[in-house]
Design a protein around this motif. Sequence first.
Motif, PDB file in Angstrom:
ATOM      1  N   ILE A  11       8.409   0.662  -2.283  1.00 18.53           N
ATOM      2  CA  ILE A  11       7.895   0.851  -1.135  1.00 18.53           C
ATOM      3  C   ILE A  11       9.275   1.851  -0.447  1.00 18.53           C
ATOM      4  CG2 ILE A  11       7.141   0.045   1.126  1.00 18.53           C
ATOM      5  CD1 ILE A  11       6.440  -2.541  -0.556  1.00 18.53           C
ATOM      6  N   MET A  12       8.902   2.656   0.173  1.00 22.57           N
ATOM      7  CA  MET A  12       9.825   3.248   1.208  1.00 22.57           C
ATOM      8  C   MET A  12       9.351   3.896   2.679  1.00 22.57           C
ATOM      9  SD  MET A  12       9.763   6.921  -1.012  1.00 22.57           S
ATOM     10  CE  MET A  12       9.072   5.754  -2.317  1.00 22.57           C
ATOM     11  N   GLY A  13      10.160   3.749   3.517  1.00 21.41           N
ATOM     12  CA  GLY A  13       9.638   3.841   4.764  1.00 21.41           C
ATOM     13  C   GLY A  13       9.368   5.354   5.372  1.00 21.41           C
ATOM     14  N   MET A  37       3.956   3.186  -6.011  1.00 20.88           N
ATOM     15  CA  MET A  37       4.912   3.674  -4.967  1.00 20.88           C
ATOM     16  C   MET A  37       3.891   4.106  -3.643  1.00 20.88           C
ATOM     17  SD  MET A  37       7.554   7.013  -5.416  1.00 20.88           S
ATOM     18  CE  MET A  37       8.572   6.347  -6.738  1.00 20.88           C
ATOM     19  N   ARG A  38       4.468   3.545  -2.681  1.00 18.73           N
ATOM     20  CA  ARG A  38       4.248   3.845  -1.239  1.00 18.73           C
ATOM     21  C   ARG A  38       4.980   4.286  -0.519  1.00 18.73           C
ATOM     22  NH1 ARG A  38      -0.739   0.865  -0.382  1.00 18.73           N
ATOM     23  NH2 ARG A  38      -0.783   2.302   1.407  1.00 18.73           N
ATOM     24  N   ILE A  39       4.537   4.844   0.883  1.00 13.89           N
ATOM     25  CA  ILE A  39       5.310   5.140   1.886  1.00 13.89           C
ATOM     26  C   ILE A  39       4.746   4.218   3.207  1.00 13.89           C
ATOM     27  CG2 ILE A  39       5.934   6.953   3.580  1.00 13.89           C
ATOM     28  CD1 ILE A  39       5.668   8.833   1.431  1.00 13.89           C
ATOM     29  N   LEU A  40       5.593   3.224   3.459  1.00 13.16           N
ATOM     30  CA  LEU A  40       4.863   2.402   4.486  1.00 13.16           C
ATOM     31  C   LEU A  40       6.286   1.853   5.405  1.00 13.16           C
ATOM     32  CD1 LEU A  40       2.845   0.251   2.404  1.00 13.16           C
ATOM     33  CD2 LEU A  40       1.812   1.732   4.060  1.00 13.16           C
ATOM     34  N   SER A  41       6.242   2.301   6.636  1.00 11.90           N
ATOM     35  CA  SER A  41       7.251   2.015   7.472  1.00 11.90           C
ATOM     36  C   SER A  41       7.117   0.514   8.111  1.00 11.90           C
ATOM     37  CB  SER A  41       7.062   3.138   8.799  1.00 11.90           C
ATOM     38  OG  SER A  41       8.159   2.779   9.655  1.00 11.90           O
ATOM     39  N   LYS A  62       4.929  -8.119  -9.894  1.00 12.23           N
ATOM     40  CA  LYS A  62       6.243  -8.994 -10.128  1.00 12.23           C
ATOM     41  C   LYS A  62       7.435  -9.139  -9.149  1.00 12.23           C
ATOM     42  CE  LYS A  62       3.551 -11.006 -13.242  1.00 12.23           C
ATOM     43  NZ  LYS A  62       2.733 -12.148 -12.771  1.00 12.23           N
ATOM     44  N   ILE A  63       7.500  -7.626  -8.923  1.00 11.11           N
ATOM     45  CA  ILE A  63       8.886  -7.218  -8.212  1.00 11.11           C
ATOM     46  C   ILE A  63       8.725  -6.196  -7.168  1.00 11.11           C
ATOM     47  CG2 ILE A  63      11.457  -6.289  -8.520  1.00 11.11           C
ATOM     48  CD1 ILE A  63      11.111  -7.485 -11.441  1.00 11.11           C
ATOM     49  N   ILE A  64       9.493  -6.240  -6.291  1.00 10.90           N
ATOM     50  CA  ILE A  64       9.192  -5.167  -4.971  1.00 10.90           C
ATOM     51  C   ILE A  64      10.609  -4.541  -4.906  1.00 10.90           C
ATOM     52  CG2 ILE A  64       8.645  -4.462  -2.818  1.00 10.90           C
ATOM     53  CD1 ILE A  64       6.936  -7.331  -2.754  1.00 10.90           C
ATOM     54  N   ILE A  65      10.385  -3.100  -4.828  1.00  9.29           N
ATOM     55  CA  ILE A  65      11.858  -2.498  -4.730  1.00  9.29           C
ATOM     56  C   ILE A  65      11.484  -1.820  -3.294  1.00  9.29           C
ATOM     57  CG2 ILE A  65      13.353  -0.596  -5.376  1.00  9.29           C
ATOM     58  CD1 ILE A  65      12.526  -1.093  -8.158  1.00  9.29           C
ATOM     59  N   ALA A  66      12.349  -2.052  -2.346  1.00  5.32           N
ATOM     60  CA  ALA A  66      11.941  -1.617  -0.986  1.00  5.32           C
ATOM     61  C   ALA A  66      13.243  -0.538  -0.477  1.00  5.32           C
ATOM     62  CB  ALA A  66      11.609  -2.506  -0.081  1.00  5.32           C
ATOM     63  N   GLY A  67      13.225   0.430  -0.240  1.00  6.96           N
ATOM     64  CA  GLY A  67      14.214   1.131   0.163  1.00  6.96           C
ATOM     65  C   GLY A  67      14.165   1.494   1.604  1.00  6.96           C
ATOM     66  N   LEU A  70      19.039   3.715   7.991  1.00  7.50           N
ATOM     67  CA  LEU A  70      19.426   3.107   9.294  1.00  7.50           C
ATOM     68  C   LEU A  70      19.070   1.922   9.731  1.00  7.50           C
ATOM     69  CD1 LEU A  70      17.369   6.624  11.015  1.00  7.50           C
ATOM     70  CD2 LEU A  70      20.064   6.047  10.491  1.00  7.50           C
ATOM     71  N   ALA A  71      18.475   1.302  10.282  1.00 10.69           N
ATOM     72  CA  ALA A  71      18.091  -0.054  10.899  1.00 10.69           C
ATOM     73  C   ALA A  71      17.755  -0.828   9.536  1.00 10.69           C
ATOM     74  CB  ALA A  71      17.153  -0.404  11.993  1.00 10.69           C
ATOM     75  N   ALA A  72      17.036  -0.033   8.495  1.00 12.88           N
ATOM     76  CA  ALA A  72      16.929  -0.807   7.352  1.00 12.88           C
ATOM     77  C   ALA A  72      16.089  -2.018   7.305  1.00 12.88           C
ATOM     78  CB  ALA A  72      17.709  -0.889   6.396  1.00 12.88           C
ATOM     79  N   HIS A  73      14.896  -2.113   8.038  1.00  9.04           N
ATOM     80  CA  HIS A  73      14.241  -3.377   8.349  1.00  9.04           C
ATOM     81  C   HIS A  73      13.110  -3.552   7.166  1.00  9.04           C
ATOM     82  CE1 HIS A  73      15.412  -3.142  12.681  1.00  9.04           C
ATOM     83  NE2 HIS A  73      15.993  -4.082  12.058  1.00  9.04           N
ATOM     84  N   LEU A  74      12.718  -2.404   6.455  1.00  7.23           N
ATOM     85  CA  LEU A  74      11.762  -2.640   5.525  1.00  7.23           C
ATOM     86  C   LEU A  74      11.839  -3.761   4.583  1.00  7.23           C
ATOM     87  CD1 LEU A  74       8.972  -1.483   4.481  1.00  7.23           C
ATOM     88  CD2 LEU A  74      10.107   0.055   3.220  1.00  7.23           C
TER      89      LEU A  74
END
Length: 166
Positions: A11-13, A37-41, A62-67, A70-74
């Motif tokens: 997931i990325m913002g 893969m998703r784009i979700l802010s 089983k696992i989430i990779i989130a990128g 900036l504030a990087a809240h995702l």
Amino acid sequence: MIESNPLVSIIMGSDSDLPVMKKAADVLEEFKIKYEMRILSAHRVPNHVREYVTGLSERGIKIIIAGAGLAAHLPGVVASYTYLPVIGVPLKSGALNGFDSLLSIVQMPGGVPVATVAIDGAKNAGLLAVQILSINDNNLASKLKEYKIRMEEEVLKKDSELNKES
């Protein structure tokens, strides 16, 4: 991009994060691990993030990779909605070149862990996901061992070539 029966969610913002986050996908593809893969802010579509993340375990993720930059809240927001392991990728952006993102992701409060890799370290996030999945998959563990042997051989070959030139 949604594959059938994925094990990892990336997931990325923002779509501007894709060139870095694609490196995690490349690793997963190398090990033949299905992913989506998703784009979700976390800020622009928070309800969609919640809805998506809360349904992941039921779908077999089983696992989430989130990128995030900036504030990087995702990554932290994602971790707050699930018990699945979350790997945070701080993205290089803004005046602080990702240092702000690194601190935002690594400084999660007790009870909401996010494993954190280096700034723009999506490749290592992918490898960490492989390592976690290999705990219960001997075939994957063998592939990971072979990968590390190839890495070793590549470094030794480069060293040998360097010394031949001297």
